[in-house]
Design an enzyme around this catalytic site. Structure first.
Site, short mmCIF file in Angstrom:
data_model
loop_
_atom_site.label_atom_id
_atom_site.label_comp_id
_atom_site.label_asym_id
_atom_site.label_seq_id
_atom_site.Cartn_x
_atom_site.Cartn_y
_atom_site.Cartn_z
N GLN A 178 0.67 -1.13 0.11
CA GLN A 178 0.03 0.08 0.13
C GLN A 178 0.87 1.27 0.10
O GLN A 178 0.38 2.25 -0.17
CB GLN A 178 -1.05 0.04 1.23
CG GLN A 178 -2.19 -0.85 1.00
CD GLN A 178 -2.91 -0.66 -0.06
OE1 GLN A 178 -3.03 0.58 -0.43
NE2 GLN A 178 -3.81 -1.65 -0.40
N HIS A 200 -0.63 -4.31 -9.46
CA HIS A 200 -2.04 -3.65 -9.59
C HIS A 200 -2.34 -2.81 -8.61
O HIS A 200 -3.32 -1.98 -8.76
CB HIS A 200 -3.16 -4.98 -9.73
CG HIS A 200 -3.45 -5.40 -8.40
ND1 HIS A 200 -4.66 -5.26 -7.61
CD2 HIS A 200 -2.88 -6.29 -7.67
CE1 HIS A 200 -4.80 -5.87 -6.69
NE2 HIS A 200 -3.67 -6.49 -6.55
N THR A 236 7.87 -20.15 -15.32
CA THR A 236 8.06 -19.35 -16.36
C THR A 236 7.61 -17.86 -16.29
O THR A 236 6.38 -17.58 -15.88
CB THR A 236 7.34 -19.87 -17.95
OG1 THR A 236 7.75 -21.40 -17.94
CG2 THR A 236 7.81 -18.98 -18.97
N CYS A 323 -9.18 -8.32 0.01
CA CYS A 323 -9.08 -9.91 0.25
C CYS A 323 -10.03 -10.39 1.72
O CYS A 323 -10.40 -11.54 1.83
CB CYS A 323 -7.75 -10.20 0.73
SG CYS A 323 -6.75 -9.77 -0.64
#
Length: 380
Positions: A178, A200, A236, A323
């Site tokens: 944050q 994000h 990957t 969340c």
């Protein structure tokens, strides 16, 4: 639409989306492949790593790319615990951490580790003296977030880092998710050993994250496989998302330099407006809090109903962290701050970005007053 849930996720910059599409379309090779397409992808990955390291004032080999903040927090906490368990099995964190820190700690407790959950004061801040008293000879990790994701309290990271210099067995992990691009943190001056960031949260796409690991710190890998990311995080790499994240980090840091004063002014105006609404109590501390988070509670109203009522008018806020919002539980951060449970069940978070304006405030305040009046009538 008025979007006030930027701590949950931010809208990607158009330039970031362009970078993602260009890389995904034209440089789709596996960066571990030996052919030219793979080598081009590898060069892009290397350039992104160097760019991120430069922006954070660290070394490229101290950057590990992950799938996001949750994986980075798990890798930091469990990686240290498993690597250094012969030194000790004591971990210190706080009662107000994000679930991606609290839950790994609880898992480690089931494996025989001992975790101390530090309390916070009424402002949501950890007292350095409290941490000092909790430190032991077998403490191997201290994990404390930089900016609290619910109320925005900024923890005294530099003071904590300085204290921990006297405890060389204890690694210092900071959840910077944050804070990054909004509240500066000099990881070297703060003596941070591990630091977590998530793409994000600064106008990039979901699916990419950063874990800074200071040179000299060793981690036990959580994912066994091909040995990508310095043999620490196999799998990957998502080159397109990583390149986009590097660009977003640069653009967001530049935006902070240009708009930080306006963001602080915006927050102050929000404080003034909310204080004039009956039944609202503000829980974000006036001092020592981030510029983009404002947390308050409603008198006797259910927060999720209030969120849905505002959403009908295309105004988007949240309850606790994204969340935890669907669990409909009281805010654990407010409870830790000593707020009564009824208030903690009715908490609302507004989180801002550079795109928010002063003109939005009266529109949202009017909608809030209407929602409160309507819901109070339903409650009666």
């Amino acid at each position: 639409m008025i979007y006030l849930d930027n701590s949950a996720t931010t809208k990607p910059f158009p330039e970031v989306m362009d970078s993602f599409v260009a890389v995904a379309t034209n440089y789709f090779g596996n960066p571990s492949s030996l052919h030219e397409l793979g080598r081009k992808a590898e060069r892009l990955l290397m350039q992104a790593r160097e760019q991120v390291a430069t922006l954070l004032s660290v070394k490229p080999n101290e950057i590990i790319f992950t799938s996001g903040g949750t994986e980075a927090n798990n890798l930091a906490i469990k990686g240290v615990a498993f690597q250094y368990q012969k030194r000790g099995k004591h971990i210190i964190t706080t009662a107000i951490e994000h679930p991606s820190v609290i839950e790994p700690c609880r898992q480690l407790e089931e494996l025989g580790f001992e975790v101390t959950y530090l309390p916070v004061n009424a402002h949501g801040l950890v007292e350095v003296e409290t941490l000092k008293q909790a430190l032991r000879d077998d403490t191997i990790l201290v994990s404390i977030m930089h900016v609290n994701n619910e109320v925005g309290a900024i923890q005294p990271i530099e003071q904590i880092g300085k204290l921990l210099q006297r405890y060389p067995k204890a690694m210092f992990h900071v959840d910077h998710v944050q804070g990054v691009t909004k509240v500066p943190l000099d990881m070297k001056n703060a003596h941070v050993d591990l630091c977590t960031m998530s793409a994000h949260k600064f106008h990039s796409l979901r699916g990419a994250g950063i874990l800074y690991v200071r040179n000299g710190v060793r981690l036990s890998p959580l994912l066994a496989g091909g040995g990508q990311e310095w043999q620490i995080r196999s799998g990957t790499e998502n080159v397109a998302a990583i390149v986009a994240m590097a660009k977003a980090l640069r653009l967001s840091m530049e935006a902070y330099e240009r708009h930080s004063e306006r963001l602080w002014e915006l927050k102050e105006r929000w404080f003034e407006a909310l204080r004039n609404i009956d039944g609202i109590e503000i829980h974000t501390p006036v001092k020592y809090s981030a510029p983009h988070i404002i947390h308050f509670s409603l008198d006797g109203l259910k927060s999720e109903v209030f969120v849905h009522e505002l959403a009908k008018q295309q105004i988007f806020v949240s309850t606790t962290s994204a969340c935890s919002s669907k669990k409909r539980a009281p805010s654990k951060t407010l409870l830790a701050m000593g707020v009564e449970p009824k208030r903690a069940e009715s908490s609302i978070r507004i989180s801002l970005s550079w795109e928010n304006t002063l003109e939005e405030i009266p529109v949202v305040v009017r909608a809030m007053k209407e929602a409160i009046q309507k819901l109070q009538g339903v409650e009666r």
